[in-house]
Design a protein around this motif. Structure first.
Motif, PDB file in Angstrom:
ATOM      1  N   ILE A   2       0.866  -1.178   0.000  1.00 53.60           N
ATOM      2  CA  ILE A   2       0.000   0.000   0.000  1.00 53.60           C
ATOM      3  C   ILE A   2       0.898   1.222   0.000  1.00 53.60           C
ATOM      4  O   ILE A   2       1.733   1.384   0.897  1.00 53.60           O
ATOM      5  CB  ILE A   2      -0.924   0.026   1.235  1.00 53.60           C
ATOM      6  CG1 ILE A   2      -1.789  -1.235   1.298  1.00 53.60           C
ATOM      7  CG2 ILE A   2      -1.804   1.271   1.210  1.00 53.60           C
ATOM      8  CD1 ILE A   2      -2.661  -1.314   2.542  1.00 53.60           C
ATOM      9  N   GLU A   3       0.727   2.070  -1.003  1.00 54.91           N
ATOM     10  CA  GLU A   3       1.580   3.251  -1.077  1.00 54.91           C
ATOM     11  C   GLU A   3       0.734   4.501  -1.290  1.00 54.91           C
ATOM     12  O   GLU A   3      -0.246   4.480  -2.037  1.00 54.91           O
ATOM     13  CB  GLU A   3       2.599   3.109  -2.203  1.00 54.91           C
ATOM     14  CG  GLU A   3       2.003   2.829  -3.556  1.00 54.91           C
ATOM     15  CD  GLU A   3       3.076   2.567  -4.605  1.00 54.91           C
ATOM     16  OE1 GLU A   3       4.226   2.307  -4.216  1.00 54.91           O
ATOM     17  OE2 GLU A   3       2.760   2.625  -5.796  1.00 54.91           O
ATOM     18  N   PRO A   4       1.089   5.607  -0.625  1.00 55.19           N
ATOM     19  CA  PRO A   4       0.339   6.856  -0.800  1.00 55.19           C
ATOM     20  C   PRO A   4       0.534   7.422  -2.205  1.00 55.19           C
ATOM     21  O   PRO A   4       1.586   7.259  -2.822  1.00 55.19           O
ATOM     22  CB  PRO A   4       0.940   7.789   0.255  1.00 55.19           C
ATOM     23  CG  PRO A   4       1.687   6.898   1.192  1.00 55.19           C
ATOM     24  CD  PRO A   4       2.148   5.730   0.386  1.00 55.19           C
ATOM     25  N   ILE A   5      -0.511   8.085  -2.700  1.00 51.43           N
ATOM     26  CA  ILE A   5      -0.450   8.811  -3.964  1.00 51.43           C
ATOM     27  C   ILE A   5      -0.561  10.293  -3.629  1.00 51.43           C
ATOM     28  O   ILE A   5      -1.504  10.703  -2.941  1.00 51.43           O
ATOM     29  CB  ILE A   5      -1.598   8.391  -4.902  1.00 51.43           C
ATOM     30  CG1 ILE A   5      -1.515   6.892  -5.211  1.00 51.43           C
ATOM     31  CG2 ILE A   5      -1.585   9.209  -6.180  1.00 51.43           C
ATOM     32  CD1 ILE A   5      -2.705   6.378  -6.007  1.00 51.43           C
ATOM     33  N   PRO A   6       0.388  11.126  -4.066  1.00 49.63           N
ATOM     34  CA  PRO A   6       0.331  12.560  -3.730  1.00 49.63           C
ATOM     35  C   PRO A   6      -0.970  13.201  -4.225  1.00 49.63           C
ATOM     36  O   PRO A   6      -1.397  12.974  -5.357  1.00 49.63           O
ATOM     37  CB  PRO A   6       1.545  13.141  -4.457  1.00 49.63           C
ATOM     38  CG  PRO A   6       2.470  11.978  -4.643  1.00 49.63           C
ATOM     39  CD  PRO A   6       1.585  10.782  -4.851  1.00 49.63           C
ATOM     40  N   VAL A   7      -1.599  13.977  -3.350  1.00 49.83           N
ATOM     41  CA  VAL A   7      -2.863  14.652  -3.666  1.00 49.83           C
ATOM     42  C   VAL A   7      -2.785  16.074  -3.119  1.00 49.83           C
ATOM     43  O   VAL A   7      -2.256  16.295  -2.023  1.00 49.83           O
ATOM     44  CB  VAL A   7      -4.065  13.920  -3.026  1.00 49.83           C
ATOM     45  CG1 VAL A   7      -5.370  14.636  -3.363  1.00 49.83           C
ATOM     46  CG2 VAL A   7      -4.130  12.477  -3.483  1.00 49.83           C
ATOM     47  N   VAL A   8      -3.342  17.023  -3.861  1.00 48.57           N
ATOM     48  CA  VAL A   8      -3.334  18.418  -3.403  1.00 48.57           C
ATOM     49  C   VAL A   8      -4.723  18.875  -2.964  1.00 48.57           C
ATOM     50  O   VAL A   8      -4.893  20.006  -2.521  1.00 48.57           O
ATOM     51  CB  VAL A   8      -2.818  19.361  -4.517  1.00 48.57           C
ATOM     52  CG1 VAL A   8      -1.363  19.065  -4.818  1.00 48.57           C
ATOM     53  CG2 VAL A   8      -3.666  19.249  -5.774  1.00 48.57           C
ATOM     54  N   GLU A   9      -5.722  18.009  -3.078  1.00 45.95           N
ATOM     55  CA  GLU A   9      -7.082  18.383  -2.702  1.00 45.95           C
ATOM     56  C   GLU A   9      -7.267  18.284  -1.189  1.00 45.95           C
ATOM     57  O   GLU A   9      -6.761  17.365  -0.545  1.00 45.95           O
ATOM     58  CB  GLU A   9      -8.101  17.476  -3.402  1.00 45.95           C
ATOM     59  CG  GLU A   9      -8.064  17.551  -4.912  1.00 45.95           C
ATOM     60  CD  GLU A   9      -8.489  18.908  -5.434  1.00 45.95           C
ATOM     61  OE1 GLU A   9      -9.278  19.589  -4.734  1.00 45.95           O
ATOM     62  OE2 GLU A   9      -8.044  19.289  -6.524  1.00 45.95           O
ATOM     63  N   GLU A  10      -8.028  19.232  -0.637  1.00 45.92           N
ATOM     64  CA  GLU A  10      -8.275  19.236   0.800  1.00 45.92           C
ATOM     65  C   GLU A  10      -9.191  18.083   1.192  1.00 45.92           C
ATOM     66  O   GLU A  10     -10.226  17.845   0.562  1.00 45.92           O
ATOM     67  CB  GLU A  10      -8.917  20.570   1.208  1.00 45.92           C
ATOM     68  CG  GLU A  10      -9.136  20.703   2.712  1.00 45.92           C
ATOM     69  CD  GLU A  10      -9.729  22.048   3.086  1.00 45.92           C
ATOM     70  OE1 GLU A  10      -9.956  22.277   4.282  1.00 45.92           O
ATOM     71  OE2 GLU A  10      -9.971  22.862   2.169  1.00 45.92           O
ATOM     72  N   ASN A  11      -8.791  17.356   2.231  1.00 40.26           N
ATOM     73  CA  ASN A  11      -9.572  16.258   2.804  1.00 40.26           C
ATOM     74  C   ASN A  11      -9.806  15.096   1.841  1.00 40.26           C
ATOM     75  O   ASN A  11     -10.716  14.298   2.036  1.00 40.26           O
ATOM     76  CB  ASN A  11     -10.923  16.756   3.334  1.00 40.26           C
ATOM     77  CG  ASN A  11     -10.780  17.393   4.704  1.00 40.26           C
ATOM     78  OD1 ASN A  11      -9.665  17.650   5.158  1.00 40.26           O
ATOM     79  ND2 ASN A  11     -11.894  17.650   5.360  1.00 40.26           N
ATOM     80  N   ILE A  12      -8.996  14.998   0.780  1.00 42.93           N
ATOM     81  CA  ILE A  12      -9.038  13.839  -0.114  1.00 42.93           C
ATOM     82  C   ILE A  12      -7.644  13.221  -0.122  1.00 42.93           C
ATOM     83  O   ILE A  12      -6.646  13.919  -0.347  1.00 42.93           O
ATOM     84  CB  ILE A  12      -9.457  14.222  -1.549  1.00 42.93           C
ATOM     85  CG1 ILE A  12     -10.854  14.842  -1.557  1.00 42.93           C
ATOM     86  CG2 ILE A  12      -9.433  12.991  -2.454  1.00 42.93           C
ATOM     87  CD1 ILE A  12     -11.296  15.320  -2.931  1.00 42.93           C
ATOM     88  N   TYR A  13      -7.577  11.913   0.095  1.00 40.77           N
ATOM     89  CA  TYR A  13      -6.299  11.219   0.161  1.00 40.77           C
ATOM     90  C   TYR A  13      -6.386   9.968  -0.704  1.00 40.77           C
ATOM     91  O   TYR A  13      -7.459   9.366  -0.837  1.00 40.77           O
ATOM     92  CB  TYR A  13      -5.947  10.876   1.611  1.00 40.77           C
ATOM     93  CG  TYR A  13      -5.895  12.127   2.464  1.00 40.77           C
ATOM     94  CD1 TYR A  13      -4.741  12.889   2.537  1.00 40.77           C
ATOM     95  CD2 TYR A  13      -7.036  12.576   3.133  1.00 40.77           C
ATOM     96  CE1 TYR A  13      -4.704  14.066   3.276  1.00 40.77           C
ATOM     97  CE2 TYR A  13      -7.010  13.748   3.871  1.00 40.77           C
ATOM     98  CZ  TYR A  13      -5.843  14.492   3.938  1.00 40.77           C
ATOM     99  OH  TYR A  13      -5.813  15.657   4.651  1.00 40.77           O
ATOM    100  N   ALA A  14      -5.255   9.601  -1.297  1.00 44.39           N
ATOM    101  CA  ALA A  14      -5.261   8.501  -2.260  1.00 44.39           C
ATOM    102  C   ALA A  14      -4.162   7.500  -1.922  1.00 44.39           C
ATOM    103  O   ALA A  14      -3.077   7.864  -1.445  1.00 44.39           O
ATOM    104  CB  ALA A  14      -5.071   9.039  -3.676  1.00 44.39           C
ATOM    105  N   PHE A  15      -4.480   6.221  -2.202  1.00 44.19           N
ATOM    106  CA  PHE A  15      -3.526   5.143  -1.950  1.00 44.19           C
ATOM    107  C   PHE A  15      -3.619   4.139  -3.094  1.00 44.19           C
ATOM    108  O   PHE A  15      -4.689   3.925  -3.670  1.00 44.19           O
ATOM    109  CB  PHE A  15      -3.833   4.446  -0.620  1.00 44.19           C
ATOM    110  CG  PHE A  15      -3.694   5.343   0.578  1.00 44.19           C
ATOM    111  CD1 PHE A  15      -2.488   5.423   1.260  1.00 44.19           C
ATOM    112  CD2 PHE A  15      -4.760   6.124   1.005  1.00 44.19           C
ATOM    113  CE1 PHE A  15      -2.354   6.259   2.361  1.00 44.19           C
ATOM    114  CE2 PHE A  15      -4.639   6.963   2.102  1.00 44.19           C
ATOM    115  CZ  PHE A  15      -3.431   7.034   2.781  1.00 44.19           C
ATOM    116  N   ARG A  16      -2.484   3.525  -3.382  1.00 42.40           N
ATOM    117  CA  ARG A  16      -2.439   2.483  -4.406  1.00 42.40           C
ATOM    118  C   ARG A  16      -2.260   1.136  -3.713  1.00 42.40           C
ATOM    119  O   ARG A  16      -1.327   0.946  -2.930  1.00 42.40           O
ATOM    120  CB  ARG A  16      -1.293   2.739  -5.383  1.00 42.40           C
ATOM    121  CG  ARG A  16      -1.212   1.713  -6.510  1.00 42.40           C
ATOM    122  CD  ARG A  16      -0.146   2.104  -7.528  1.00 42.40           C
ATOM    123  NE  ARG A  16      -0.531   3.320  -8.250  1.00 42.40           N
ATOM    124  CZ  ARG A  16       0.074   4.500  -8.123  1.00 42.40           C
ATOM    125  NH1 ARG A  16       1.103   4.644  -7.278  1.00 42.40           N
ATOM    126  NH2 ARG A  16      -0.331   5.548  -8.816  1.00 42.40           N
TER     127      ARG A  16
END
Length: 246
Positions: A2-16
């Motif tokens: 499980i690895e984080p995906i960079p996101v610039v949106e507020e309160n939205i987070y992404a993972f692969r």
């Protein structure tokens, strides 16, 4: 993995999610997401499944426990994949979370991001309850029905409704030795009526029901109460749960 995906949106987070997930993967993933929840409250997630092959046994339990522990902490969850079973997996997960959860095919990942960024529509609010207009309470003068009268009076006062109190005298049935129905003498009906009037007057005085309409009827109690409610446009009938008949 499980690895984080960079996101610039507020309160939205992404993972692969890649390959077969293990307990060690969740030992890193869970504290990270829980820290985000502590910092920001309800969050939204994008989970991208890449060559995803499910979970080992311990990781599956980790995922289930994490989901049930945080069922109220996610606003929206977008799952992006490319396999039919992944779509079914998302459908099966819906009953276990309060979040909106939706599956997107990999070539529609832009739609997934747009959906996460959109302002969620407010949940439908139940209509305001209509205040009662005319409350009818049936009494047989027992203790249980006395409690019902008190409750009916309270409901009527809260909504500014009219209050009616009804007592139904069930006529005694007498059969002769051949099983033929014999109506009771009029004098007995009059005696029952007079006794009911006295009980009703006492009830009015003790419970301060001077503004209530009181009614005494002869007949089958349930049918008579319902018919009276229909004729008088009563929109609430209150009865005691136990008591004598009438």
């Amino acid at each position: 993995m499980i690895e984080p995906i960079p996101v610039v949106e507020e309160n939205i987070y992404a993972f692969r999610f890649r390959g077969r997930l293990t307990h060690d993967d969740y030992r890193e993933f869970i504290p990270l997401v829980e820290d985000l929840i502590r910092q920001h409250g309800r969050i939204s997630l994008l989970l991208e499944l890449e060559d995803f092959r499910g979970w080992d046994t311990e990781a599956a339990f980790d995922d289930f426990r994490f989901g049930t522990r945080h069922e109220d902490d996610f606003e929206r969850i977008a799952v992006v994949g490319d396999k039919a079973w992944e779509r079914w997996m998302v459908a099966l997960a819906r009953p276990f979370t309060d979040a909106e959860i939706r599956y997107f095919d990999r070539d529609h990942i832009d739609e997934a991001w747009a959906w996460l960024k959109a302002t969620p529509e407010p949940a439908d609010q139940p209509p305001e309850p209509r205040p009662w207009q005319h409350v009818l309470v049936a009494t047989d003068f027992s203790l249980a029905s006395r409690h019902a009268v008190v409750q009916a009076r309270r409901l009527a006062q809260l909504d500014g409704a009219r209050l009616s109190v009804i007592h139904v005298i069930e006529e005694p049935i007498v059969y002769d030795e051949y099983g033929v129905y014999l109506p009771m003498e009029v004098d007995l009906d009059q005696a029952l009526l007079e006794a009911a009037r006295q009980h009703m007057q006492r009830l009015v005085e003790e419970l301060a029901l001077e503004d209530a309409v009181t009614e005494i009827e002869f007949g089958a109690p349930a049918a008579t109460v319902v018919e009276y409610a229909r004729e008088q446009d009563c929109d609430l009938i209150v009865t005691g749960s136990r008591g004598r008949r009438g």
